[in-house]
Design a protein around this motif. Structure first.
Motif, PDB file in Angstrom:
ATOM      1  N   LEU A 175      19.784  18.749  22.785  1.00 25.85           N
ATOM      2  CA  LEU A 175      20.312  19.812  23.651  1.00 25.85           C
ATOM      3  C   LEU A 175      20.467  19.351  25.098  1.00 25.85           C
ATOM      4  CD1 LEU A 175      18.253  22.938  22.448  1.00 25.85           C
ATOM      5  CD2 LEU A 175      20.645  22.412  21.943  1.00 25.85           C
ATOM      6  N   ARG A 192      21.075  24.989  32.628  1.00 25.14           N
ATOM      7  CA  ARG A 192      19.997  25.859  32.125  1.00 25.14           C
ATOM      8  C   ARG A 192      18.730  25.066  31.849  1.00 25.14           C
ATOM      9  NH1 ARG A 192      22.032  29.103  27.050  1.00 25.14           N
ATOM     10  NH2 ARG A 192      19.784  29.328  26.855  1.00 25.14           N
ATOM     11  N   LEU A 199      22.648  27.090  23.109  1.00 25.01           N
ATOM     12  CA  LEU A 199      23.168  25.806  23.573  1.00 25.01           C
ATOM     13  C   LEU A 199      23.652  24.960  22.396  1.00 25.01           C
ATOM     14  CD1 LEU A 199      20.767  24.470  26.357  1.00 25.01           C
ATOM     15  CD2 LEU A 199      22.983  25.627  26.599  1.00 25.01           C
ATOM     16  N   LEU A 200      24.681  24.182  22.671  1.00 25.61           N
ATOM     17  CA  LEU A 200      25.226  23.320  21.606  1.00 25.61           C
ATOM     18  C   LEU A 200      24.403  22.038  21.464  1.00 25.61           C
ATOM     19  CD1 LEU A 200      29.040  23.577  22.418  1.00 25.61           C
ATOM     20  CD2 LEU A 200      27.822  24.655  20.520  1.00 25.61           C
ATOM     21  N   LEU A 201      24.221  21.612  20.242  1.00 26.62           N
ATOM     22  CA  LEU A 201      23.612  20.300  19.991  1.00 26.62           C
ATOM     23  C   LEU A 201      24.660  19.216  20.254  1.00 26.62           C
ATOM     24  CD1 LEU A 201      21.928  21.133  16.563  1.00 26.62           C
ATOM     25  CD2 LEU A 201      20.705  20.736  18.705  1.00 26.62           C
ATOM     26  N   ASP A 202      24.203  18.026  20.564  1.00 30.23           N
ATOM     27  CA  ASP A 202      25.176  16.965  20.858  1.00 30.23           C
ATOM     28  C   ASP A 202      26.000  16.579  19.634  1.00 30.23           C
ATOM     29  OD1 ASP A 202      23.117  15.692  19.562  1.00 30.23           O
ATOM     30  OD2 ASP A 202      22.808  14.135  21.075  1.00 30.23           O
ATOM     31  N   LEU A 211      32.775  20.350  26.732  1.00 33.96           N
ATOM     32  CA  LEU A 211      32.544  21.562  27.511  1.00 33.96           C
ATOM     33  C   LEU A 211      33.355  21.525  28.800  1.00 33.96           C
ATOM     34  CD1 LEU A 211      28.685  21.917  26.955  1.00 33.96           C
ATOM     35  CD2 LEU A 211      30.458  23.501  26.149  1.00 33.96           C
ATOM     36  N   ASP A 268      15.898  27.348  30.776  1.00 39.09           N
ATOM     37  CA  ASP A 268      15.039  28.434  30.307  1.00 39.09           C
ATOM     38  C   ASP A 268      14.471  28.099  28.935  1.00 39.09           C
ATOM     39  OD1 ASP A 268      17.138  30.094  28.275  1.00 39.09           O
ATOM     40  OD2 ASP A 268      18.060  28.889  29.873  1.00 39.09           O
ATOM     41  N   ILE A 300      29.640  15.823  23.937  1.00 43.36           N
ATOM     42  CA  ILE A 300      29.691  17.284  24.012  1.00 43.36           C
ATOM     43  C   ILE A 300      29.881  17.748  25.457  1.00 43.36           C
ATOM     44  CG2 ILE A 300      27.174  17.623  24.106  1.00 43.36           C
ATOM     45  CD1 ILE A 300      29.741  19.811  22.262  1.00 43.36           C
ATOM     46  N   GLN A 318      33.296  27.051  35.431  1.00 42.47           N
ATOM     47  CA  GLN A 318      31.855  26.915  35.217  1.00 42.47           C
ATOM     48  C   GLN A 318      31.602  27.002  33.723  1.00 42.47           C
ATOM     49  OE1 GLN A 318      28.778  26.861  36.868  1.00 42.47           O
ATOM     50  NE2 GLN A 318      27.801  27.249  34.892  1.00 42.47           N
ATOM     51  N   VAL A 319      30.776  26.137  33.226  1.00 38.24           N
ATOM     52  CA  VAL A 319      30.404  26.232  31.813  1.00 38.24           C
ATOM     53  C   VAL A 319      29.462  27.428  31.677  1.00 38.24           C
ATOM     54  CG1 VAL A 319      29.294  25.048  29.902  1.00 38.24           C
ATOM     55  CG2 VAL A 319      30.569  23.732  31.590  1.00 38.24           C
ATOM     56  N   PRO A 320      29.740  28.362  30.761  1.00 38.09           N
ATOM     57  CA  PRO A 320      28.901  29.563  30.661  1.00 38.09           C
ATOM     58  C   PRO A 320      27.429  29.188  30.533  1.00 38.09           C
ATOM     59  CG  PRO A 320      30.744  29.679  29.127  1.00 38.09           C
ATOM     60  CD  PRO A 320      30.781  28.330  29.746  1.00 38.09           C
ATOM     61  N   ASN A 321      26.578  29.873  31.301  1.00 37.93           N
ATOM     62  CA  ASN A 321      25.168  29.513  31.287  1.00 37.93           C
ATOM     63  C   ASN A 321      24.262  30.700  30.996  1.00 37.93           C
ATOM     64  OD1 ASN A 321      25.444  30.903  33.611  1.00 37.93           O
ATOM     65  ND2 ASN A 321      24.662  29.305  34.978  1.00 37.93           N
ATOM     66  N   MET A 339      25.044  20.362  31.346  1.00 40.47           N
ATOM     67  CA  MET A 339      26.351  20.944  31.650  1.00 40.47           C
ATOM     68  C   MET A 339      26.248  22.393  32.098  1.00 40.47           C
ATOM     69  SD  MET A 339      28.505  18.552  31.335  1.00 40.47           S
ATOM     70  CE  MET A 339      30.080  19.424  31.427  1.00 40.47           C
ATOM     71  N   THR A 340      25.233  23.115  31.581  1.00 37.08           N
ATOM     72  CA  THR A 340      25.124  24.532  31.918  1.00 37.08           C
ATOM     73  C   THR A 340      24.135  24.747  33.043  1.00 37.08           C
ATOM     74  OG1 THR A 340      23.392  24.761  30.248  1.00 37.08           O
ATOM     75  CG2 THR A 340      25.635  25.308  29.565  1.00 37.08           C
ATOM     76  N   GLY A 368      14.951  29.328  26.113  1.00 40.05           N
ATOM     77  CA  GLY A 368      15.947  29.302  25.056  1.00 40.05           C
ATOM     78  C   GLY A 368      16.803  28.046  25.077  1.00 40.05           C
ATOM     79  N   ARG A 421      22.295  17.273  26.805  1.00 44.18           N
ATOM     80  CA  ARG A 421      23.628  17.222  27.426  1.00 44.18           C
ATOM     81  C   ARG A 421      24.123  18.632  27.735  1.00 44.18           C
ATOM     82  NH1 ARG A 421      26.879  15.247  30.450  1.00 44.18           N
ATOM     83  NH2 ARG A 421      28.835  14.236  29.851  1.00 44.18           N
ATOM     84  N   ALA A 422      23.899  19.549  26.807  1.00 42.84           N
ATOM     85  CA  ALA A 422      24.346  20.932  27.032  1.00 42.84           C
ATOM     86  C   ALA A 422      23.541  21.565  28.166  1.00 42.84           C
ATOM     87  CB  ALA A 422      24.203  21.754  25.754  1.00 42.84           C
ATOM     88  N   ARG A 423      22.256  21.225  28.259  1.00 40.13           N
ATOM     89  CA  ARG A 423      21.441  21.733  29.378  1.00 40.13           C
ATOM     90  C   ARG A 423      22.019  21.261  30.710  1.00 40.13           C
ATOM     91  NH1 ARG A 423      16.782  20.989  26.044  1.00 40.13           N
ATOM     92  NH2 ARG A 423      16.581  18.849  26.772  1.00 40.13           N
TER      93      ARG A 423
END
Ligand SMILES: Cc1cc2nc3c(=O)[nH]c(=O)nc-3n(C[C@H](O)[C@H](O)[C@H](O)COP(=O)(O)O)c2cc1C
Ligand code: SF4
Ligand code: SF4
Ligand code: SF4
Ligand code: FES
Lengths: 601, 238, 181
Positions: A577, A586, C130-133, C107, A588, C103, C121-124, A583-584, A590, A579-581
């Motif tokens: 997760l 985030r 959250l998406l997995l890689d 995004l 938290d 990923i 902005q990437v929705p946060n 990018m966002t 979750g 990379r997604a963290r």
């Protein structure tokens, strides 16, 4: 980046090594050492010059680790990555060098000067940690020597101007027996064999019960006879000096100290089989030995021990050419070796037919190990019966062992076959021993309860490696290192080995990374079985050996790594997760996953 | 010499030099295979043809038959190992059958059906492999290559072109085409080359014929591979 | 004697297209037969939000985000028998064809780089998983007991599979019932 390659350079190499397609590997090796890498335009021009498909040239160049299709630096530093080098601190030294030179492992420095990477065992286990820089070997690395090397690189000092003592390599002969104490005058063994006539000589080889020292232990006389009797006028003798088995270096010492014996042995094989052509297939890691070997060959030619009419015998014509490998363990397998000699990718052939009937370019060919050939000189001098008098019932003569790892006196030891492992351990000064790896990565892992066992074909066979691990070592990491070695060296020809070694590496890494589950041990067993059963050549079928043995004899080393009774993913879920963290933005609760706890059901 | 061996307990005659697989075929008996092709010498890379002789595993496509041998082939043990080899081929590449034009005509998939492979079982490698759409008539989707080298052999030995070759090694082994640009369009490849029509899986695909035959009505939708492979016309079929 | 209670079955679609669920409904009149032997727990067919103790869990779709992981773990924890239903659950399927892409770059491409995007902005929102890689088949995340391939598996295949399972036979789907497409 496009590099203009002067046609004159291609011409120069072709003139030096030959311009037929079967010389392709030698041509590429020559170009690599002059140009530091093989740019695309060069591949195209070379293909056109040789009249072969460009794709074929690219395919061959891509097979060998020491050939580079992309810029790889003017200084290509490769740390020997055998477990024994690691135990001597190679990883820290390599990190220090990377830090000093400002490069990341395996990546070309920004100024294009240097690349630091690892390579499979360079055959210097007795004086590691070791590295190769371009085609030179350096041993006994320590922080001072590494720092000295860095200075030389940063000053762009050409290799030829590096202090010679950096390249000094010791033979470390610790125990000499029949072979290493023989002081044979060049040509004397040959003269003795020629006096017996070809038949008489073969009869002595038969009487000696000599078996191959390269691993498989095939009876040498049977091989020579089969080659001699095979249809076809043109016969070939090949000396296998690929010595790629991790932990082995006794052939290095023979070639360094006793090259005369090796070449004389090849000539004895030619006398027996009627061969006129000989090749020494020298692993790329030992390229530094080549000038000396060429000098010995030249001297032998001058002395009438090679060439036409050897020792005045009309019709006995034989000469030897040296071929370089370029970083591929599989080329030690005799049919891969032949492919490589023919300038191709080192992919093992289908057997049958065997090399004795269909070998180099289809001609009957004897492939023998360096030590096997050297031993034949003793048979010529003393007779077959005398040779067979030492050793055991099924293993005549002596065996050279390459001893490394946790012992006071690493080096080469020559023993009559039948010596016990305990005896060897005592002699080399090994104490508090946890395990011995006999025969290299593809050999056997011996536990203390077996130290009474003997080195012999009928008990513990060995191609020569003898790596000692004391109780401070983690045997799982030893096995994992070997699994990485096999995955790196798999030629990729057959499905079970190409994919199976990669999968096995994945399981070993999974355990090492703390994601181990009990199910993984069952999967590892299954992969071991598939590799052993279905592989095309000995590399794949022996790749699981270290895992099979350590799982049997040192199971707790694996069980200690089992975090979960049942199942655990191989990858880090929370890490997945990241990379997604990023990018966002985030962080938290979750935005995280609990990676540690698998669901046990 | 000619003679007879036993294949799963049934006698199979053979001619001198015939391999186990060839003799079995001549006798109407199927041994699974992927890299073997009747128009070429044995290759020995896929290992789907493994059989057991006197406790030893050998490649049926490459091993000459011998008098009196007892060969085990269609047994749970051999088929279990073959299934695992198929699983290896599936996880090392990217095989998404529902979006593959070869689906239903693919030998890898058909063999997986025959051997009841329900899952790739191992963790997927998800490699990053390119697609080469440069050629006007033929598409190369390297995601599905099983390295049988049939295209390499056909192009070199039948078409006289050497459009394909393998480079690198181990799990990094891959196909290259005979052009400095690396693009198929820059080779002398043609859609009617034997190499363009021999790939057993969905790598070498002709453009603009997509889904001419509907899913569900393709070769192996109609008959299992152990029947299709034994048809005489299968000899030079794709 | 084996207790003749109804077997509890949970179903879910992770990164899937509900095609496998639709195919499940395609077993038509067999549904009635089946309902004599099973009852549904959590499923798009019921309103139950969390999976309770179940006999069988049917999972459609691969694992593409954090929520999929939670749901899949809940299924594994509660279902005696877990089944990967359909191509995506088995090898990631169509969604996994993004696996060779970064990923982050995806995004960025979708939310930030396209012209005319008002909110670059990437929705946060913490509500969004959250998406997995990479998209993973379910057997790479939890232990899976059975696999039923197909895109989707035919109603017939699903019926054969489930009737084997509820009747205590090792499920076996062969011949024309076995399809990857
Ligand atoms: C993967 C592999 C690597 C091998 N490497 C070597 C080697 O480095 N040197 C060697 O002499 N034999 C090696 N062998 C064994 C050779 O195939 C062959 O048996 C040997 O060279 C025959 O010589 P001998 O009869 O004198 O032992 C290797 C075999 C395999 C399967
Ligand atoms: S076993 Fe490994 S090294 Fe040998 S042919 Fe197969 S892939 Fe190549
Ligand atoms: S090549 Fe065959 S197995 Fe691979 S995706 Fe296409 S149809 Fe499926
Ligand atoms: S492209 Fe097709 S024919 Fe060529 S090696 Fe790959 S699978 Fe075989
Ligand atoms: S068919 Fe025999 S190895 Fe491929």
């Amino acid at each position: 980046m496009t590099t203009e390659v002067p046609q004159s350079l291609i011409d120069e190499v072709l003139t030096a090594v030959g311009s037929t397609p079967d010389r392709l590997l030698q041509i590429l090796v020559g170009l690599q050492s002059r140009l530091d890498y093989l740019p695309p335009a060069l591949i195209s021009r070379l293909a056109a010059r040789l009249g072969i498909a460009r794709a074929r040239v690219e395919g061959v160049a891509g097979f060998y680790s020491f050939l580079h299709l992309a810029p790889a630096g003017r200084y290509r530093v490769r740390f020997s990555d055998n477990i024994v080098d690691r135990m001597l601190g190679s990883e820290a030294l390599s990190e220090a060098m990377c830090a000093r030179l400002g490069v990341r492992p395996g990546e070309l420095s920004e100024d294009g000067r240097v690349m630091i990477s690892t390579t499979s065992c360079t055959g210097m286990g007795d004086q590691g940690p070791a590295l190769l820089v371009n085609d030179r070997a350096i041993g006994r690395l320590d922080p001072q020597r590494v720092s000295e090397i860095c200075d030389l690189i940063l000053h762009d000092t050409p290799l030829a101007a590096w202090p010679p003592e950096l390249f000094a390599i010791d033979d470390n002969i610790r125990r000499a027996d029949a072979l290493l104490t023989s002081h044979l005058a060049p040509g004397s063994a040959l003269a003795a064999a020629m006096a017996l006539g070809r038949e008489g000589w073969l009869a002595q080889v038969q009487a000696s019960r000599l078996r191959g020292r390269g691993g498989a232990g095939f009876t040498t006389a049977v091989k020579w006879l089969a080659c001699r009797d095979a249809p076809g006028e043109r016969k070939v003798v090949v000396c296998n000096a690929d010595e790629g088995e991790p932990g082995t270096f006794k052939d290095r010492v023979l070639l360094h100290r006793h090259a005369e014996l090796v070449f004389e042995g090849m000539t004895l094989a030619a006398w027996a089989t009627g061969a006129r052509e000989g090749f020494l297939y020298l692993r790329g890691e030992y390229a530094w030995l080549r000038p000396r070997l060429e000098a010995v060959l030249a001297a032998r030619r001058a002395a009438g021990l090679l060439g036409a009419g050897i020792l005045g015998a009309t019709g006995f014509d034989f000469d030897i050419a040296i071929h370089l490998g370029a970083g591929a363990y599989v080329c030690g397998e005799e049919t891969s070796l032949l492919e490589s000699l023919e300038g191709k990718r080192g992919t093992p052939r289908i057997r049958p037919p065997f090399p004795v009937t269909h070998g180099y370019l289809g001609h009957p060919t004897v492939v023998n190990n360096v030590e096997t050939l050297a031993k034949t000189c003793l048979i010529a001098r003393d007779g077959g019966a005398a040779f067979a008098a030492s050793g055991t019932a099924q293993s005549a003569g002596t065996k050279l062992l390459s001893i490394s790892g946790d012992c006071a006196r690493p080096g080469v030891y020559e023993y009559p076959f039948g010596v016990s492992i305990q005896q060897v351990l005592d002699d080399c000064g090994a104490v508090d021993v946890l395990a011995v790896q006999v025969g290299g990565a593809s050999g056997v892992t011996i536990a203390p309860y077996e130290f009474h066992r003997r080195i012999a074909f009928e008990d513990v066979p060995s191609a020569g490696a003898f790596m000692v691990f004391d109780s401070s070592r983690d045997i799982f990491e030893v096995a994992r290192n070997f699994v990485h070695f096999f995955a790196h060296e798999s030629c990729g020809f057959c499905t079970p080995c190409r994919v199976g070694t990669a999968l096995l590496k994945g399981y070993m890494d999974k355990l090492a990374d703390g994601h181990g589950a009990l199910q993984d041990l069952a999967d590892i067993d299954w992969l071991d079985r598939l590799l052993k059963n279905a592989s095309h050549c000995g590399l794949g079928s022996s790749a699981p050996n270290p895992v099979v043995d350590t799982l049997l004899k040192f199971r707790p080393a694996y069980e200690r790594r089992i975090q979960h009774a049942d199942f655990q993913p191989a990858f880090d879920l929370d890490g997945a997760l990241a990379r997604a963290r990023e990018m966002t933005g985030r962080d938290d609760a979750g935005a995280h996953l609990d990676s540690g706890t698998g669901v046990i059901r | 010499m000619s003679g007879t061996f036993l294949l799963d307990g049934q006698p199979v005659p053979f001619e001198p030099g015939q391999t186990i697989l060839e003799a079995a075929r001549a006798a109407g008996r199927y041994i699974p295979h992927l890299c073997w092709h009747p128009d070429f010498p044995p290759h020995g890379s896929c290992k789907l043809c493994i059989v057991k002789v006197a406790g030893r595993h050998v490649s049926g496509c490459a091993m000459p038959a011998k008098e009196g041998w007892e060969v085990e082939s269609d047994t749970p043990e051999m088929n279990g190992e073959r299934r695992a080899l198929l699983q290896m081929l599936f996880v090392e590449g990217n095989h998404f059958c529902p979006s593959c034009e070869k689906s239903g005509d693919c030998q890898l998939q058909a063999l997986a059906y025959d051997l009841e492979m329900l899952t790739p079982r191992f963790d997927h490698f998800f490699p990053d492999r390119p697609v080469d759409a440069s050629h006007p008539e033929v598409l190369l989707d390297f995601n599905r290559c099983i390295y049988c080298e049939l295209c390499v052999r056909a192009s070199r030995d039948k078409d006289g072109k050497s459009v394909f070759a393998l480079t690198n090694r181990g799990i990094h082994k891959h196909l290259v085409v005979n052009a400095e640009s690396g693009r198929l369009a820059d080779t002398d490849f043609a859609a009617d080359d034997m190499a363009a029509n021999i790939c057993p899986v969905g790598v070498i695909l002709h453009k603009r014929v997509g889904f001419a035959v509907a899913i569900g009505e393709r070769t192996y939708d109609r008959a299992p591979i152990h029947e299709v492979a034994m048809r005489p016309e299968a000899a030079s079929d794709d | 004697m084996i207790e003749q209670r109804k077997l509890r079955v949970a179903t879910v679609s992770l990164a899937g297209c509900f095609g496998c669920h639709m195919s499940f409904l395609d077993i038509d009149e067999h549904l009635f037969e089946l309902l004599e032997r099973i009852e549904f727990d959590r499923s798009p067919l019921t309103d139950i939000k969390h999976c309770g103790p179940c006999d069988i869990g049917l999972v459609e779709g691969g694992v593409c985000n954090a929520e999929n992981v939670h749901v899949l773990r809940e299924f594994r924890a509660n279902c005696r028998t877990l089944v990967a239903l359909g191509a995506c659950a088995i090898n990631g399927g169509l969604p996994a064809q993004r696996n060779h892409l970064d990923i982050g770059a995806c995004l960025d491409e979708v939310y930030r780089s396209r012209p005319g995007l008002a909110r670059a902005q990437v929705p946060n929102d913490p509500e969004l998983p959250l998406l997995l890689d990479k998209v993973h088949p379910i057997h790479e995340v939890v232990r899976v007991d059975y696999f039923l391939p197909g895109c989707p598996p035919s109603g017939e295949a699903i019926w054969k599979f489930l009737s084997d399972l509820v009747n205590g036979r090792t499920p076996r789907v062969t011949g024309p019932l076995l399809h990857f497409d």
